[in-house]
Design an enzyme around this catalytic site. Structure first.
Site, PDB file in Angstrom:
ATOM      1  N   HIS A  98       1.222  -1.362  -0.164  1.00 32.22           N
ATOM      2  CA  HIS A  98      -0.162   0.333  -0.386  1.00 32.22           C
ATOM      3  C   HIS A  98       1.132   1.161   0.084  1.00 32.22           C
ATOM      4  O   HIS A  98       1.667   1.256   0.347  1.00 32.22           O
ATOM      5  CB  HIS A  98      -0.944   0.136   1.251  1.00 32.22           C
ATOM      6  CG  HIS A  98      -2.285   1.288   1.237  1.00 32.22           C
ATOM      7  ND1 HIS A  98      -1.928   2.387   1.202  1.00 32.22           N
ATOM      8  CD2 HIS A  98      -3.330   1.260   0.867  1.00 32.22           C
ATOM      9  CE1 HIS A  98      -3.205   3.097   0.679  1.00 32.22           C
ATOM     10  NE2 HIS A  98      -3.846   2.110   0.304  1.00 32.22           N
ATOM     11  N   GLU A 158      -3.848   1.660  -7.623  1.00 29.26           N
ATOM     12  CA  GLU A 158      -4.592   1.805  -6.395  1.00 29.26           C
ATOM     13  C   GLU A 158      -3.651   3.551  -6.824  1.00 29.26           C
ATOM     14  O   GLU A 158      -2.403   3.273  -6.039  1.00 29.26           O
ATOM     15  CB  GLU A 158      -4.299   2.062  -5.593  1.00 29.26           C
ATOM     16  CG  GLU A 158      -4.781   3.074  -4.574  1.00 29.26           C
ATOM     17  CD  GLU A 158      -4.922   1.889  -3.126  1.00 29.26           C
ATOM     18  OE1 GLU A 158      -5.990   2.104  -2.654  1.00 29.26           O
ATOM     19  OE2 GLU A 158      -4.277   2.257  -2.044  1.00 29.26           O
TER      20      GLU A 158
HETATM   21  P1  PGA Z   1      -9.521   5.380   0.761  1.00 35.55           P
HETATM   22  O1  PGA Z   1      -8.328   4.595  -0.344  1.00 35.55           O
HETATM   23  O2  PGA Z   1     -10.959   4.526  -0.506  1.00 35.55           O
HETATM   24  O3  PGA Z   1     -10.036   5.753   1.226  1.00 35.55           O
HETATM   25  O4  PGA Z   1      -9.679   6.905  -1.041  1.00 35.55           O
HETATM   26  C1  PGA Z   1      -8.729   3.378  -0.750  1.00 35.55           C
HETATM   27  C2  PGA Z   1      -7.220   2.667  -0.253  1.00 35.55           C
HETATM   28  O5  PGA Z   1      -6.090   3.375   0.428  1.00 35.55           O
HETATM   29  O6  PGA Z   1      -6.540   1.713  -0.035  1.00 35.55           O
END
Ligand code: PGA
Length: 236
Positions: A98, A158
């Site tokens: 992450h 992401e």
């Molecule tokens: P968010 O976070 O949905 O608050 O943007 C997603 C993540 O960081 O996995």
């Protein structure tokens, strides 16, 4: 119908008391979700895993548990670390790579590769976050195991800029998401499971989940609210 993975990333939030409140509200507002084509995975802080495991068993919930991280080392003399062997007692999934781990804990791509390897050795499905295509290329170059076991990995596209911050949602454009997800599969050489992460909420989730190359989402902020999270699950 494709199988959807909907993952709640609670980050460093919730005590056991707050988790029980969440679960109670979630059960009430969660009118029958089709477990057959959805895997709903809650990733709480490590401290809640034993408690939530028994709670979910006792309450016959279809929810699955995941961890938010794992040690790059096996078990042994690594003070403070939680090894994949420990996690096998509680979870079948774990998030790795992450961008907040990179940003605040200075994790490198090599750490992420090692973590993914430890999970695969322990038969835990890695939920592997990929911030951009450059990072994906590094994984392909150095992460032999990731390539070899790509079908056992759930990838998450992401971009850090899309992660909500200070209560503000700022999602990536769905067309860009679909294009980059397609590129991840193409680079690996076969269609793999890919989620989108970044500012998913009850208003916008459908525009991501219906994309051809996307199989669900990693939900941060909106997963902290059981009613909002239920909406994302039940309406898909
Ligand atoms: P968010 O976070 O949905 O608050 O943007 C997603 C993540 O960081 O996995």
């Amino acid at each position: 119908m494709k199988k959807l993975f909907i993952v709640a990333n609670w980050k460093a939030n919730k005590t056991s008391h707050e988790a029980v409140q969440w679960l109670q509200k979630f059960q009430i507002s969660n009118v029958q979700y089709q477990i057959s084509n959805k895997e709903v995975i809650v990733c709480p802080p490590f401290t809640l895993l034993p408690f939530l495991k028994s709670y979910l068993l006792n309450h016959k919930s279809g929810l699955k548990l995941g961890a938010q991280d794992v040690s790059p080392f096996p078990k042994g003399a690594y003070t403070g670390a939680v090894a994949a062997e420990h996690l096998t007692e509680f979870v079948s999934y774990a998030i790795v790579g992450h961008s907040e781990r990179r940003k605040y804990f200075h994790e490198t791509d090599d750490d992420v590769i090692a973590k993914t390897e430890r999970l695969l050795e322990s038969n835990i499905t890695p939920i592997l976050c990929v911030s951009d295509m450059k990072q994906m290329e590094y994984f392909l170059l150095k992460g032999e195991v990731i390539v070899k076991h790509a079908s056992d990995v759930i990838f998450v596209y992401e971009p850090p800029s899309a992660i909500s911050g200070g209560g503000v949602y700022r999602p990536e454009d769905p067309l860009t998401v679909d294009k980059n997800a397609a590129e991840i599969s193409q680079k690996i050489g076969k269609r793999v499971s890919i989620l989108y992460g970044g500012s998913i909420n009850p208003q916008n989730y459908a525009s991501f989940f219906r994309l051809e190359n996307i199989d669900g989402g990693l939900v941060g902020q909106a997963s902290l609210d059981p009613v909002a999270f239920s909406r994302i699950i039940t309406n898909t």
